[in-house]
Scaffold this motif. Structure first.
Motif, mmCIF file in Angstrom:
data_model
loop_
_atom_site.group_PDB
_atom_site.id
_atom_site.type_symbol
_atom_site.label_atom_id
_atom_site.label_comp_id
_atom_site.label_asym_id
_atom_site.label_seq_id
_atom_site.Cartn_x
_atom_site.Cartn_y
_atom_site.Cartn_z
ATOM 1 N N ASN A 17 0.827 -1.194 0.000
ATOM 2 C CA ASN A 17 0.000 0.000 0.000
ATOM 3 C C ASN A 17 0.870 1.255 0.000
ATOM 4 O O ASN A 17 2.005 1.239 0.485
ATOM 5 C CB ASN A 17 -0.914 0.014 1.232
ATOM 6 C CG ASN A 17 -1.946 -1.088 1.178
ATOM 7 O OD1 ASN A 17 -2.390 -1.484 0.089
ATOM 8 N ND2 ASN A 17 -2.325 -1.623 2.327
ATOM 9 N N GLU B 159 -4.105 6.046 3.100
ATOM 10 C CA GLU B 159 -3.469 4.827 2.586
ATOM 11 C C GLU B 159 -4.250 4.316 1.374
ATOM 12 O O GLU B 159 -5.487 4.286 1.397
ATOM 13 C CB GLU B 159 -3.444 3.775 3.695
ATOM 14 C CG GLU B 159 -2.647 2.535 3.375
ATOM 15 C CD GLU B 159 -2.630 1.585 4.555
ATOM 16 O OE1 GLU B 159 -1.666 1.606 5.327
ATOM 17 O OE2 GLU B 159 -3.601 0.819 4.718
ATOM 18 N N THR C 31 -7.639 2.408 1.218
ATOM 19 C CA THR C 31 -7.750 1.319 2.202
ATOM 20 C C THR C 31 -8.099 1.844 3.582
ATOM 21 O O THR C 31 -9.025 1.359 4.221
ATOM 22 C CB THR C 31 -6.437 0.532 2.280
ATOM 23 O OG1 THR C 31 -5.372 1.426 2.619
ATOM 24 C CG2 THR C 31 -6.125 -0.131 0.954
ATOM 25 N N ARG C 32 -7.337 2.831 4.059
ATOM 26 C CA ARG C 32 -7.562 3.365 5.407
ATOM 27 C C ARG C 32 -7.198 4.847 5.458
ATOM 28 O O ARG C 32 -6.395 5.333 4.680
ATOM 29 C CB ARG C 32 -6.676 2.668 6.445
ATOM 30 C CG ARG C 32 -7.080 1.298 6.872
ATOM 31 C CD ARG C 32 -6.132 0.801 7.961
ATOM 32 N NE ARG C 32 -4.734 0.779 7.532
ATOM 33 C CZ ARG C 32 -3.704 0.465 8.325
ATOM 34 N NH1 ARG C 32 -3.931 0.161 9.596
ATOM 35 N NH2 ARG C 32 -2.471 0.457 7.866
ATOM 36 N N VAL D 100 -8.365 5.401 13.779
ATOM 37 C CA VAL D 100 -8.659 5.003 12.405
ATOM 38 C C VAL D 100 -10.019 5.587 12.044
ATOM 39 O O VAL D 100 -11.020 5.304 12.700
ATOM 40 C CB VAL D 100 -8.664 3.474 12.257
ATOM 41 C CG1 VAL D 100 -9.029 3.088 10.827
ATOM 42 C CG2 VAL D 100 -7.304 2.891 12.626
ATOM 43 N N SER E 62 -13.909 -6.517 5.504
ATOM 44 C CA SER E 62 -13.690 -5.066 5.474
ATOM 45 C C SER E 62 -13.134 -4.557 4.162
ATOM 46 O O SER E 62 -12.549 -3.472 4.095
ATOM 47 C CB SER E 62 -12.759 -4.659 6.623
ATOM 48 O OG SER E 62 -13.284 -5.048 7.860
ATOM 49 N N ALA F 12 -9.424 -2.942 3.411
ATOM 50 C CA ALA F 12 -8.815 -2.764 4.731
ATOM 51 C C ALA F 12 -8.690 -4.077 5.493
ATOM 52 O O ALA F 12 -8.150 -4.090 6.606
ATOM 53 C CB ALA F 12 -9.633 -1.770 5.550
ATOM 54 N N LEU G 50 -5.798 -5.228 8.120
ATOM 55 C CA LEU G 50 -4.972 -4.102 8.544
ATOM 56 C C LEU G 50 -5.351 -3.674 9.961
ATOM 57 O O LEU G 50 -6.445 -3.972 10.447
ATOM 58 C CB LEU G 50 -5.142 -2.926 7.578
ATOM 59 C CG LEU G 50 -4.787 -3.201 6.115
ATOM 60 C CD1 LEU G 50 -5.050 -1.971 5.261
ATOM 61 C CD2 LEU G 50 -3.334 -3.638 5.982
ATOM 62 N N SER H 268 -6.781 -1.849 13.020
ATOM 63 C CA SER H 268 -8.023 -1.087 13.132
ATOM 64 C C SER H 268 -8.040 -0.162 14.341
ATOM 65 O O SER H 268 -8.929 0.672 14.472
ATOM 66 C CB SER H 268 -9.219 -2.042 13.230
ATOM 67 O OG SER H 268 -9.121 -2.843 14.401
#
Length: 721
Positions: free
Chosen positions: A333, A378, A393-394, A434, A494, A497, A500, A502
């Protein structure tokens, strides 16, 4: 031996009057803390006139560091610049107690008394409090390396370990102050060019002048290199400037600006076998991913203003804005990181007579606050059938603040015997959250802590001084460590994500209680400086790679508080004149030895194992011949013992010895210099840095970065004074 500052001037005058002549002294503001030798008559202030020609800032800084009851270093850029100056490894050569090793790019692994021992190069200099011109660079997110351009500096002041208290620094490794040139110590015009092996090249143009009550300094640099390893090319360009103005004899101000961009390919780590047989190879996964680390442009803007209240007191105020974004393209990522913080400092310094004894007091406040835009976005970097390139993703935030209120006092109990006392109150805040794909487990930590300090310093004679101190240091975790060390992950449902982190995990402040004994002086064998320390560390913040990168999955780095650990060591430097030949020149020997014994204390899993990451023994030496005409030549050697690569101590990077040589000419008057710098003459294959793992079970894991092979570097500098 290096020249000593004249006792009749540099040790007798109070620092506050000197400050009027030199507007940016950094640590040298404490010059008056050094007592006169026993029996020497003090000079009357009204009868003395001081000019920059009689006492320069370097002498003042050296005297100020000698007033600290503990270990310190002073790096003179005139000496360091007599060879290649590419990074912090070049900058900190021959400095006892400072372990600095670069890895292909500008990011160097710097460790002082075990700070950042477990991290790789360029990892935000964990465990150190770093400053530019006495103003904060280190923030809650750490210390980025891209603004550390050696060619912008006049000197570097290092207060090792708990001695950083003298600058309001409470980290395990202490304080590092990078002092920029000003119009008072810069040439009107200077040009410098360096070139050499592995595609290395570097250029600088700078100018500085004093124009009445105003002075300025401006420097532009750029550099590039192809790198020793495959996929290790990089480049940089930046500018540093400052302008000082004396509004009246008691009030002066200085504005600073630094801006720099860097871009580095990252070749990744190798095994010991790979380093021995093919050190120029890159890690296969890094090649597949085309890993790189652009720093799109870091900015540091500051002001420092000094008000001289009277001959015995002054106030210093500082304000800093620091923005340091990153674009990390090293894993599956892509991480676009935004770091911005603002800092303020306020110091009050006073000199008195207490019960007939000389007394010096410092009250200080510094605070650094991360601004709300600090965080990470990300995105998918290696596309798959399910998630194309650029899929988000996040999103997560890293917020925090550090505030330190510190007070210290120096009292001359008896002639040449000084007692130092101090106390600091520390308030830290760390927040991690997050925020995408949805808000999860916001972590918010608010902590108060304290750090006392007690020190003694006795000048037995003009050539011998001994010291002792007992101090406590406190180091909060980075906000990002709370997330990357957590055991909370997004479930498989998810989307991009999935798997990854959290949420964050609570990490305690690291603290250490340190006893230090040592001394410094001049003898028939040269100028020496010795320090021994023993530190009991609690909740040491250790970060290790618990799972290597495999396929498209990035490595998992876990951060945690360790069980009790011990850091103890010996730091010795010695500068010896071997031969004085008058018109025929002189031969001198310079040596630096650092012994580092860092280990667990009866850990449930690892017993008394050594902490992995740096060598136990590190030795550097240089023999140099100098001729009065300006010609010089030298031969140098470096010996590094084996390095544990995991906390189980199941595997080690090999010990190594390197040899080098220099040849140069420094024209009388300093108008121009040229030099030839030969590195690693035997083309030794070795691991420059190690990023530890948890337990490799005796396997040769890819955890080391190879050092450069044989290299030839040349440079030339011309100045118009």
């Amino acid at each position: 031996m290096p020249p000593r500052p004249p006792l009749s001037l540099s040790l007798a005058l109070p620092p506050f009057t000197l400050h009027r002549h030199w507007p940016a002294l950094g640590l040298s503001a404490a010059l008056g803390c050094v007592p006169l030798a026993h029996g020497q008559d003090a000079l009357e202030l009204q009868a003395v006139q001081v000019s920059g020609a009689e006492l320069d800032e370097l002498d003042a800084a050296r005297a100020a560091l000698r007033s600290v009851p503990g270990g310190s270093n002073l790096v003179d850029l005139k000496e360091a610049g007599a060879g290649r100056l590419a990074n912090n490894e070049d900058l900190f050569k021959y400095q006892a107690g400072v372990y600095a090793k670069a890895a292909n790019n500008e990011g160097a692994k710097i460790s002082i008394r075990g700070s950042g021992i477990n991290r790789g190069p360029g990892a935000h200099a964990s465990g150190l409090y770093e400053m530019f011109d006495g103003l904060p660079v280190t923030g809650p997110g750490g210390t980025p390396y891209e603004l550390m351009e050696p060619l912008w500096l006049s000197r570097v002041e290092v207060l090792r370990g708990a001695n950083g208290f003298e600058r309001g620094a409470l980290a395990l490794g202490g304080a590092v102050n990078y002092v920029t040139r000003t119009g008072y110590d810069a040439a009107k015009l200077q040009l410098r060019y360096e070139t050499g092996s592995h595609g290395y090249r570097k250029r600088q143009i700078s100018s500085g002048q004093v124009l009445g009550d105003l002075d300025y300094y401006l420097s532009l640099t750029d550099s590039g290199y192809d790198g020793y390893q495959a996929h290790s090319a990089g480049s940089s360009q930046g500018v540093a400037a400052n302008v000082g103005y004396r509004l009246n004899p008691d009030l002066e101000t200085r504005f600073y600006v630094r801006y720099r961009e860097t871009e580095n390919d990252t070749p990744g780590k190798l095994t010991r076998q790979q380093i021995e047989h093919d050190p120029r190879a890159a890690n296969a996964l890094n090649l597949t991913r085309h890993s790189e680390r652009p720093q799109p442009g870091s900015t540091w803007i500051a002001n420092k203003t000094t008000l001289q209240i009277d001959d015995d007191s002054r106030v210093e105020a500082g304000l800093v804005y620091h923005d340091y974004p990153m674009d990390l393209r090293e894993g599956a990522n892509r991480l676009k990181v935004a770091y911005t913080d603002i800092s303020g400092t306020l110091n009050y310094l006073r000199r008195d007579t207490l019960w007939g004894h000389e007394s010096k007091t410092t009250l200080g406040l510094r605070t650094t606050q991360a601004l709300p835009n600090t965080g990470v976005s990300e995105f998918v970097r290696l596309s798959t059938a399910a998630y194309p390139l650029g899929t988000r993703t996040r999103n997560y935030s890293y917020l925090g603040s550090d505030s330190v209120l510190h007070a210290s006092h120096e009292l001359e109990l008896l002639p040449d015997l000084w007692l130092t006392t101090g106390l600091a109150a520390i308030y830290t805040r760390r927040e991690t959250e997050v925020t995408y794909p949805q808000t999860h487990d916001r972590l918010s930590l608010h902590t108060w802590d304290y750090a006392p300090r007690l020190g003694l310093r006795y000048a037995y004679s003009a050539d011998l001084e001994v010291f002792a101190n007992l101090s406590r240091s406190v180091e909060p975790p980075h906000p990002w460590a709370s997330l990357w060390g957590a055991n909370k992950f997004f479930p498989a449902s998810s989307g991009p994500a999935s798997g990854l982190h959290s949420g964050g995990v609570k990490l305690d402040n690291q603290s250490a209680t340190t006893l230090e004994l040592g001394g410094r002086g001049d003898a028939w064998f040269g100028h020496w400086d010795l320090a021994w320390y023993y530190a009991q560390v609690r909740n040491e913040l250790l970060s290790v790679e618990t799972q290597a990168a495999v396929g498209n999955l990035s490595a998992i780095i876990a951060e945690a508080n360790a069980s009790p650990t011990v850091h103890q060591g010996l730091e010795l430097s010695l500068d010896s004149p071997l031969w004085e030949g008058g018109r025929a020149g002189r031969v001198a020997l310079r040596q630096a030895y650092t012994y580092s014994d860092f280990h667990y204390e009866d850990d449930e899993r690892f017993g008394d194992n050594a902490l992995a990451g740096i060598p136990k023994r590190y030795y550097q030496a240089q023999v140099r011949y100098s001729h009065p005409s300006g010609l010089y030549t030298g031969f140098n050697a470096e010996r590094v013992s084996k390095i544990a690569v995991d906390y189980a101590n199941s595997f080690y990077a090999a010990p190594y010895t390197l040899f080098g040589a220099t040849l140069g000419y420094d024209a009388p008057g300093g108008a121009w210099q040229t030099w030839l710098d030969l590195r690693n003459l035997a083309n030794k294959r070795y691991a420059s840095t190690v990023t530890p793992g948890y337990d490799d079970h005796g396997k040769d894991a890819a955890r080391s970065t190879p050092g450069d092979g044989f290299g030839v570097y040349a440079g030339v500098s011309w100045s118009l004074n």
